[in-house]
Design a protein around this motif. Structure first.
Motif, PDB file in Angstrom:
ATOM      1  N   ALA A 259     -25.268  72.826  26.733  1.00 28.57           N
ATOM      2  CA  ALA A 259     -25.952  73.879  27.489  1.00 28.57           C
ATOM      3  C   ALA A 259     -26.466  75.005  26.607  1.00 28.57           C
ATOM      4  O   ALA A 259     -27.369  75.754  27.010  1.00 28.57           O
ATOM      5  CB  ALA A 259     -25.010  74.448  28.545  1.00 28.57           C
ATOM      6  N   TYR A 260     -25.923  75.130  25.409  1.00 29.90           N
ATOM      7  CA  TYR A 260     -26.357  76.179  24.485  1.00 29.90           C
ATOM      8  C   TYR A 260     -27.366  75.669  23.457  1.00 29.90           C
ATOM      9  O   TYR A 260     -27.741  76.392  22.540  1.00 29.90           O
ATOM     10  CB  TYR A 260     -25.146  76.793  23.778  1.00 29.90           C
ATOM     11  CG  TYR A 260     -24.169  77.439  24.728  1.00 29.90           C
ATOM     12  CD1 TYR A 260     -24.466  78.645  25.355  1.00 29.90           C
ATOM     13  CD2 TYR A 260     -22.947  76.832  25.020  1.00 29.90           C
ATOM     14  CE1 TYR A 260     -23.566  79.246  26.235  1.00 29.90           C
ATOM     15  CE2 TYR A 260     -22.043  77.424  25.897  1.00 29.90           C
ATOM     16  CZ  TYR A 260     -22.360  78.630  26.500  1.00 29.90           C
ATOM     17  OH  TYR A 260     -21.478  79.214  27.373  1.00 29.90           O
ATOM     18  N   GLY A 261     -27.763  74.393  23.593  1.00 27.93           N
ATOM     19  CA  GLY A 261     -28.787  73.841  22.706  1.00 27.93           C
ATOM     20  C   GLY A 261     -28.266  73.189  21.442  1.00 27.93           C
ATOM     21  O   GLY A 261     -29.053  72.785  20.577  1.00 27.93           O
ATOM     22  N   THR A 262     -26.936  73.052  21.290  1.00 31.71           N
ATOM     23  CA  THR A 262     -26.363  72.411  20.105  1.00 31.71           C
ATOM     24  C   THR A 262     -26.413  70.901  20.269  1.00 31.71           C
ATOM     25  O   THR A 262     -25.943  70.363  21.274  1.00 31.71           O
ATOM     26  CB  THR A 262     -24.907  72.850  19.895  1.00 31.71           C
ATOM     27  OG1 THR A 262     -24.853  74.281  19.825  1.00 31.71           O
ATOM     28  CG2 THR A 262     -24.360  72.276  18.595  1.00 31.71           C
ATOM     29  N   THR A 263     -26.974  70.215  19.290  1.00 27.80           N
ATOM     30  CA  THR A 263     -27.196  68.770  19.408  1.00 27.80           C
ATOM     31  C   THR A 263     -26.106  67.957  18.710  1.00 27.80           C
ATOM     32  O   THR A 263     -25.370  68.470  17.860  1.00 27.80           O
ATOM     33  CB  THR A 263     -28.541  68.390  18.787  1.00 27.80           C
ATOM     34  OG1 THR A 263     -28.533  68.743  17.396  1.00 27.80           O
ATOM     35  CG2 THR A 263     -29.695  69.104  19.482  1.00 27.80           C
ATOM     36  N   ILE A 264     -26.059  66.690  19.064  1.00 25.87           N
ATOM     37  CA  ILE A 264     -25.153  65.744  18.405  1.00 25.87           C
ATOM     38  C   ILE A 264     -25.463  65.678  16.912  1.00 25.87           C
ATOM     39  O   ILE A 264     -24.555  65.712  16.077  1.00 25.87           O
ATOM     40  CB  ILE A 264     -25.272  64.349  19.041  1.00 25.87           C
ATOM     41  CG1 ILE A 264     -24.661  64.365  20.451  1.00 25.87           C
ATOM     42  CG2 ILE A 264     -24.581  63.284  18.184  1.00 25.87           C
ATOM     43  CD1 ILE A 264     -24.858  63.070  21.215  1.00 25.87           C
ATOM     44  N   SER A 265     -26.739  65.611  16.571  1.00 27.16           N
ATOM     45  CA  SER A 265     -27.117  65.497  15.158  1.00 27.16           C
ATOM     46  C   SER A 265     -26.694  66.731  14.362  1.00 27.16           C
ATOM     47  O   SER A 265     -26.316  66.626  13.184  1.00 27.16           O
ATOM     48  CB  SER A 265     -28.631  65.287  15.021  1.00 27.16           C
ATOM     49  OG  SER A 265     -29.355  66.351  15.608  1.00 27.16           O
ATOM     50  N   HIS A 266     -26.720  67.895  15.002  1.00 25.67           N
ATOM     51  CA  HIS A 266     -26.280  69.120  14.314  1.00 25.67           C
ATOM     52  C   HIS A 266     -24.802  69.031  13.953  1.00 25.67           C
ATOM     53  O   HIS A 266     -24.407  69.367  12.830  1.00 25.67           O
ATOM     54  CB  HIS A 266     -26.524  70.330  15.211  1.00 25.67           C
ATOM     55  CG  HIS A 266     -26.034  71.621  14.617  1.00 25.67           C
ATOM     56  ND1 HIS A 266     -26.657  72.233  13.553  1.00 25.67           N
ATOM     57  CD2 HIS A 266     -24.950  72.392  14.918  1.00 25.67           C
ATOM     58  CE1 HIS A 266     -26.002  73.332  13.236  1.00 25.67           C
ATOM     59  NE2 HIS A 266     -24.956  73.451  14.042  1.00 25.67           N
ATOM     60  N   TYR A 267     -23.981  68.580  14.894  1.00 22.92           N
ATOM     61  CA  TYR A 267     -22.546  68.453  14.621  1.00 22.92           C
ATOM     62  C   TYR A 267     -22.271  67.340  13.606  1.00 22.92           C
ATOM     63  O   TYR A 267     -21.340  67.443  12.800  1.00 22.92           O
ATOM     64  CB  TYR A 267     -21.781  68.201  15.920  1.00 22.92           C
ATOM     65  CG  TYR A 267     -21.167  69.450  16.517  1.00 22.92           C
ATOM     66  CD1 TYR A 267     -21.890  70.647  16.533  1.00 22.92           C
ATOM     67  CD2 TYR A 267     -19.896  69.451  17.070  1.00 22.92           C
ATOM     68  CE1 TYR A 267     -21.340  71.795  17.074  1.00 22.92           C
ATOM     69  CE2 TYR A 267     -19.342  70.597  17.613  1.00 22.92           C
ATOM     70  CZ  TYR A 267     -20.067  71.764  17.613  1.00 22.92           C
ATOM     71  OH  TYR A 267     -19.522  72.913  18.143  1.00 22.92           O
ATOM     72  N   MET A 268     -23.056  66.283  13.645  1.00 22.21           N
ATOM     73  CA  MET A 268     -22.908  65.201  12.665  1.00 22.21           C
ATOM     74  C   MET A 268     -23.050  65.736  11.247  1.00 22.21           C
ATOM     75  O   MET A 268     -22.299  65.359  10.334  1.00 22.21           O
ATOM     76  CB  MET A 268     -23.968  64.120  12.911  1.00 22.21           C
ATOM     77  CG  MET A 268     -23.690  63.223  14.078  1.00 22.21           C
ATOM     78  SD  MET A 268     -22.461  61.964  13.705  1.00 22.21           S
ATOM     79  CE  MET A 268     -22.538  61.017  15.235  1.00 22.21           C
ATOM     80  N   GLY A 269     -24.039  66.618  11.058  1.00 28.29           N
ATOM     81  CA  GLY A 269     -24.267  67.164   9.734  1.00 28.29           C
ATOM     82  C   GLY A 269     -23.313  68.283   9.372  1.00 28.29           C
ATOM     83  O   GLY A 269     -22.830  68.359   8.238  1.00 28.29           O
ATOM     84  N   LYS A 270     -23.019  69.146  10.326  1.00 32.49           N
ATOM     85  CA  LYS A 270     -22.190  70.318  10.041  1.00 32.49           C
ATOM     86  C   LYS A 270     -20.754  69.946   9.691  1.00 32.49           C
ATOM     87  O   LYS A 270     -20.117  70.603   8.867  1.00 32.49           O
ATOM     88  CB  LYS A 270     -22.198  71.272  11.237  1.00 32.49           C
ATOM     89  CG  LYS A 270     -21.453  72.574  10.989  1.00 32.49           C
ATOM     90  CD  LYS A 270     -21.636  73.543  12.134  1.00 32.49           C
ATOM     91  CE  LYS A 270     -20.906  74.865  11.846  1.00 32.49           C
ATOM     92  NZ  LYS A 270     -21.482  75.571  10.680  1.00 32.49           N
TER      93      LYS A 270
END
Length: 213
Positions: free
Chosen positions: A184-195
């Protein structure tokens, strides 16, 4: 004669100690394992902090890429490490769990959960084990590959599963990034994969339908 022996004895003892210390004095080089090196500053709230105590920030030592480092880095992203927070969507605690996920692991009292840091830590580890079981076939299949330019690692997969659920992570992996769900805040799966890539989560064992003890 006895007086002379008493005078000489301390000198003999000093010589003996000096010889032992000089023989045993060797240079020791201590190298800190790579996974224990601190690579970034991570602020967390001390786990034993009671709910009615003012929150104090501390910096724990030697987190690095260990599983503890993974936990605290993810917690800092989710809630700034605050055990007692509820966000605007009703997600609870340090790791921002929803009621539905808590119930899957046998936790039905949200108020008790929010006031109990030790319970929150157990729930987090239990959920990691659950997600690792669900993704047990996808983890070895995709780790080491790249999707959208990001190397896929086990810790990245588990972090993304915490964000979006293991089912959506499976769809992301099997679609090679086409199914990149955002919260809901715009954070994506791919962002967490990289972070959250590259942490050592090997100590987390996959468990089918685990419950919190």
């Amino acid at each position: 004669m006895k007086k002379r022996i008493r005078l000489i004895s301390p000198l003999i003892m000093i010589l003996l100690f000096t010889s032992f210390s000089s023989e045993s004095r060797t240079e020791v080089i201590v190298r800190v394992p790579e996974k224990l090196l601190i690579k970034e500053t991570l602020h967390v709230i001390y786990p034993a902090l009671p709910a009615d105590t003012p929150k104090e920030w501390i910096q724990p030592p030697f987190l690095g890429t260990s599983v503890i480092g993974f936990r605290e880095a993810l917690a800092f992203k989710e809630s700034s490490g605050d055990y007692f927070i509820t966000n605007t969507l009703g997600y609870l605690g340090k790791y921002q769990f929803g009621i539905g996920t808590l119930q899957l692991m046998g936790v039905y009292n949200a108020t008790k959960f929010l006031k109990n840091p030790a319970l929150q830590e157990r729930v987090f580890v239990t959920n990691l084990s659950r997600n690792k079981w669900i993704l047990r076939r996808d983890i070895p299949r995709f780790v080491g590959k790249k999707i959208k330019g990001v190397e896929i690692t086990e810790s990245g997969i588990l972090a993304a599963a915490h964000l979006a659920g293991p089912g959506n992570v499976r769809k992301y992996l099997r679609s090679w990034g086409a199914h990149d769900l955002a919260d809901a805040y715009g954070t994506t799966i791919s962002h967490y994969m990289g972070k959250f890539k590259g942490y050592d989560t090997s100590s987390i064992l996959p468990r089918r339908n685990p419950r919190v003890n």
